[in-house]
Every structure is written in C-alpha cells, then in structure tokens.
Write a protein that holds these residues in place. Structure first.
Motif, PDB file in Angstrom:
ATOM      1  N   LYS A  94       0.362  -1.104   8.732  1.00 57.31           N
ATOM      2  CA  LYS A  94      -0.264  -1.212   7.415  1.00 57.31           C
ATOM      3  C   LYS A  94       0.812  -1.446   6.371  1.00 57.31           C
ATOM      4  N   VAL A  95       0.525  -2.358   5.478  1.00 56.17           N
ATOM      5  CA  VAL A  95       1.450  -2.704   4.398  1.00 56.17           C
ATOM      6  C   VAL A  95       0.748  -2.421   3.083  1.00 56.17           C
ATOM      7  N   THR A  96       1.374  -1.602   2.256  1.00 55.24           N
ATOM      8  CA  THR A  96       0.781  -1.217   0.981  1.00 55.24           C
ATOM      9  C   THR A  96       1.586  -1.807  -0.164  1.00 55.24           C
ATOM     10  N   SER A  97       0.890  -2.451  -1.084  1.00 56.90           N
ATOM     11  CA  SER A  97       1.541  -3.038  -2.259  1.00 56.90           C
ATOM     12  C   SER A  97       0.569  -3.005  -3.418  1.00 56.90           C
ATOM     13  N   THR A 101      -3.853  -1.975   0.501  1.00 63.22           N
ATOM     14  CA  THR A 101      -3.349  -1.806   1.860  1.00 63.22           C
ATOM     15  C   THR A 101      -3.929  -2.880   2.772  1.00 63.22           C
ATOM     16  N   CYS A 102      -3.063  -3.544   3.524  1.00 61.84           N
ATOM     17  CA  CYS A 102      -3.481  -4.585   4.471  1.00 61.84           C
ATOM     18  C   CYS A 102      -2.986  -4.214   5.865  1.00 61.84           C
ATOM     19  N   THR A 125      -0.977  -9.532   1.219  1.00 61.31           N
ATOM     20  CA  THR A 125      -0.543  -8.222   0.748  1.00 61.31           C
ATOM     21  C   THR A 125      -0.361  -8.176  -0.762  1.00 61.31           C
ATOM     22  N   SER A 127       2.384  -8.820  -2.230  1.00 58.03           N
ATOM     23  CA  SER A 127       3.754  -8.359  -2.498  1.00 58.03           C
ATOM     24  C   SER A 127       4.552  -9.437  -3.218  1.00 58.03           C
ATOM     25  N   LEU A 153       8.821  -5.119   2.122  1.00 56.33           N
ATOM     26  CA  LEU A 153       7.506  -4.610   2.471  1.00 56.33           C
ATOM     27  C   LEU A 153       7.593  -3.135   2.852  1.00 56.33           C
TER      28      LEU A 153
END
Length: 429
Positions: A94-97, A101-102, A125, A127, A153
């Motif tokens: 999971k990538v949070t920006s 969250t994706c 994302t 980002s 990231l």
C-alpha cells in the motif's frame, strides 16, 4: 451456385478439417505455461563532465516513451525463452500519499540496486515526482533509453505495521505481466497458516513497482519453506510470504507460432465463409470459427496506450511480438461478417473488434509518410501502427485493409469507410 456449395462440402471433409485444426487452431487453444528469463540492465547517470555507473536494473523486458518520461526512440527488449515456468517474487503493497491509499503490485528483485515505479502507478497514487540528473538505462546490444524523473513513495505492508520511504525512478513500463501465463498451483500444497504477500501470485497481472536491492534485503525474514523437488520456495518477508522459483510445469508446444497474419490468415477466414456459402448448414465450420476467434481475442487482442486495438503474434504460449501484419487487416471485415450472420454471445464483441481493427489498419496508412500501408506495423512505446524494420517498410498492393473498408461500409453504411477507401490509396498517385 450449387456446384460451389458441393465443392465446399467436399473440401470440408472431416479428415481435412482435423488436419487443419491440428496445425492452426489447436496450438492457440492449448497455450502452455512458459517462463520469461529477463536480462539485466545497467542504469548510468551522465553529466557534461563525468558519468557515474549506477546499479543494475532488472527486469526491464520493454521500455516505452512517455510525455513525462523522455526516452530514446528505441525500446529495450531483451528476453530469453525457456519451456518451463519460473515464478518471480511479487507482493501487494500500500502506498499512501496526501491521505490517499493505493494498492500496487510490486516485483521484488535483488538484481536491481535501484527501485522503480511506472508512470501509471505514480499518477494513481498522486505522489509528487522530481527531475533527476540525466540517466540512461542500457542493456545487451547497447540499447538505451533515458530516465529523468524520480519520486519518494511511502510503502506499507498489508500484513504488518511496516512503512518505509523508498526512492523510485519513474519508467513508462517495468516488465510484462507476471507470471506470463496462469500457473496451476493446486499441487504446491502451501501451508494454510502462511500469509501470502501476493495472494494471486499465480495469475498474470501488471507490475506497478520494482523494489530493488536498496530495500530488498531489509524486507527478508529468516523463515523459508521448500515446496518440493523442482518446486518453488516460500520466503518470509515483512510484506508477507513470497513465492519464487520453478513450478516444474513444461510446455510441449516448443515451436508454436500463432498469427492471424502470414501463413495462417486464410484458414480462419475460410471457416466463416464455408459456413456462409453452405447456407449455414456447415455447422462444424462455424463452431470451429467461433472457438478459434474466442481464443484469438482472449490471447492475441491488444490495446496500445493511445487506444489502438491490434492482433499481436503468439509464440511459446505468450505474446511474442507486438506486431500486426497487413495480411491481418482482413480481420476487421471478417469479424463484421461473423457478427451480422449469426446472433450469439460473441456477436456484439465481434462488431466492436471489427470497428477497432479496421480503424487501426486505417491508421497504419494515415501515419506513414507516403499514406501507403506498410507490410507490417508495430506497437512499441511511442511508436504505434508504424513499420520499424526495413522489410516492413514496403507496399505490395495488398487488398486486406480495403476489403475491410468495403465490408464495413456495406454492413454499417458508415460513410467514413467509403471515404477511407477512396483516400486510402492516395499515396499511389
């Protein structure tokens, strides 16, 4: 007309049909699992006064150009084919920006000392990305493309509290879908207590992120489970358990090459026309056609980044070349005929594909400097529907595109097909 029908029936003898089925159709329907062995690439930073070697990038089966990520005009494609399927380590992260969250699919690759993210995933994302010093990624044969962007990231685990910030270079494309074909995992006997980092590791899916050696070793835990002789292993990581290694599944179709272009095009067309000319009595021909076309659409139909549909070539059970022959341009008319001569579950899809393929073949004419269609055209990065090799940059007065124009106009009455037909040969004047 009765003589023609009788001739068709004679030529459609069951023994001859079986022979043709074995040669052209059966290999397409029985694509077996294979493995794609990616080669390593080196990424180099370049400046006016010096050049600095940066780490290896692997795998990068193809590289495309993008408006946000400038690159050289040539794509990088370095692969070797094997007749067994090996699994590469994948994980969902999971990538949070900016509060969003994706979930991205990552390839864990200790052979790459840098990490990478695709342009599409970066956009998803939200980002921020930054300009990098000029970098070039080179591979076997001195093929080179450029990298000019990077980002940071915040990557988290779905199975633990781990969160880590990773610097990623931005690429249009990292690798083909992994695995290359679906893998039967019923024999693997994975323990029920194991939390997999990628629960659907056995299904072909896009790779959004490559986590290289800069983070790879920090993710590993100590536990490992061997899933048997000539089988993959389970390796515990902070992202969950990853699966990697051979599956001991082999393909018997070592020389398989399936195409709707040269050497195979007429067979599929004649199945449909045999059924039509028999006043719909030759049911076997129609059933074989529908079975073959459903497999072709599932395994060969591709869509370029700009939305052009095309029929790629399959070899060894996977997409072998992102290329379409001019000979394949009859397919637009063929699918239109199939759609309008019988109403079944495929009819709507047939007509949609007919429109899209005819449009793509028209684009191959329109995008050439002479406005004449090339012998074959490719899809590689920013290059779409254009000939790239010298033996493709020729016009042999082939009729296939105009056949599709004619059939599409007769069946849809859309004036653009007449206009394309009248203007499509303007380069001959």
């Amino acid at each position: 007309m009765s003589d023609v029908k009788e001739l068709i029936k004679q030529r459609g003898h069951i023994k001859a049909r079986v022979t043709l089925f074995e040669k052209y159709l059966k290999p397409l329907l029985e694509c077996k699992e294979i493995s794609l062995v990616q080669q390593s690439f080196k990424i180099q930073e370049q400046s006016d006064n010096n050049s600095k070697n940066l780490p290896t990038l692997s795998p990068a089966a193809t590289a495309a150009t993008d408006s946000e990520v400038p690159s050289s005009s040539a794509s990088v494609s370095m692969t070797a084919i094997s007749t067994n399927q090996s699994l590469l380590s994948t994980a969902l992260v999971k990538v949070t920006s900016n509060g969003k969250t994706c979930i991205l699919r990552a390839l864990l690759d200790c052979g790459s000392q840098s990490s990478f993210v695709t342009v599409r995933a970066l956009r998803e994302t939200g980002s921020q990305h930054f300009d990098s010093d000029y970098h070039s990624v080179s591979g076997i044969g001195s093929s080179v493309f450029n990298v000019t962007k990077h980002c940071y990231l915040d990557i988290g685990s779905l199975n633990s509290s781990l969160v880590m910030r990773v610097k990623c270079f931005v690429l249009p494309h990292i690798t083909d879908r992994l695995p290359n074909v679906a893998v039967n995992v019923q024999h693997l006997d994975i323990p029920c207590h194991v939390q997999l980092a990628d629960p659907k590791f056995f299904e072909p899916s896009d790779i959004d992120l490559l986590l290289g050696a800069d983070v790879f070793w920090d993710l590993l835990e100590s536990s490992r489970i061997n899933l048997g002789p000539q089988g993959p292993i389970l390796q515990e990581t902070k992202l969950g358990w990853i699966v990697a290694g051979p599956t001991a599944i082999h393909s018997n179709n070592k020389n398989q090459h399936t195409s709707l272009g040269a050497l195979g095009d007429s067979f599929y067309e004649y199945l449909l026309k045999a059924w039509i000319l028999s006043d719909n009595e030759d049911v076997q021909a129609r059933e074989m056609f529908d079975e073959a076309m459903q497999a072709a659409l599932d395994k060969m139909l591709r869509t370029s980044p700009s939305g052009l549909a095309y029929l790629a070539e399959v070899k060894y059970g996977r997409i072998f070349e992102e290329k379409m022959d001019h000979l394949s341009c009859f397919a637009g008319g063929m699918f239109a005929l199939a759609s309008t001569t019988m109403s079944n579950s495929l009819s709507e899809r047939y007509m949609d594909v007919a429109r899209k393929l005819t449009h793509t073949c028209h684009e191959s004419y329109d995008r050439s400097e002479t406005k004449l269609g090339p012998e074959a055209f490719r899809f590689s990065g920013a290059v779409e529907a254009r000939a790239m090799k010298s033996n493709e940059k020729m016009y042999l007065l082939r009729p296939e595109t105009f056949e599709s124009y004619f059939i599409m106009w007769r069946l849809t009455k859309d004036q653009k097909y007449r206009d394309w037909g009248l203007g499509g040969g303007s380069g001959t004047h």
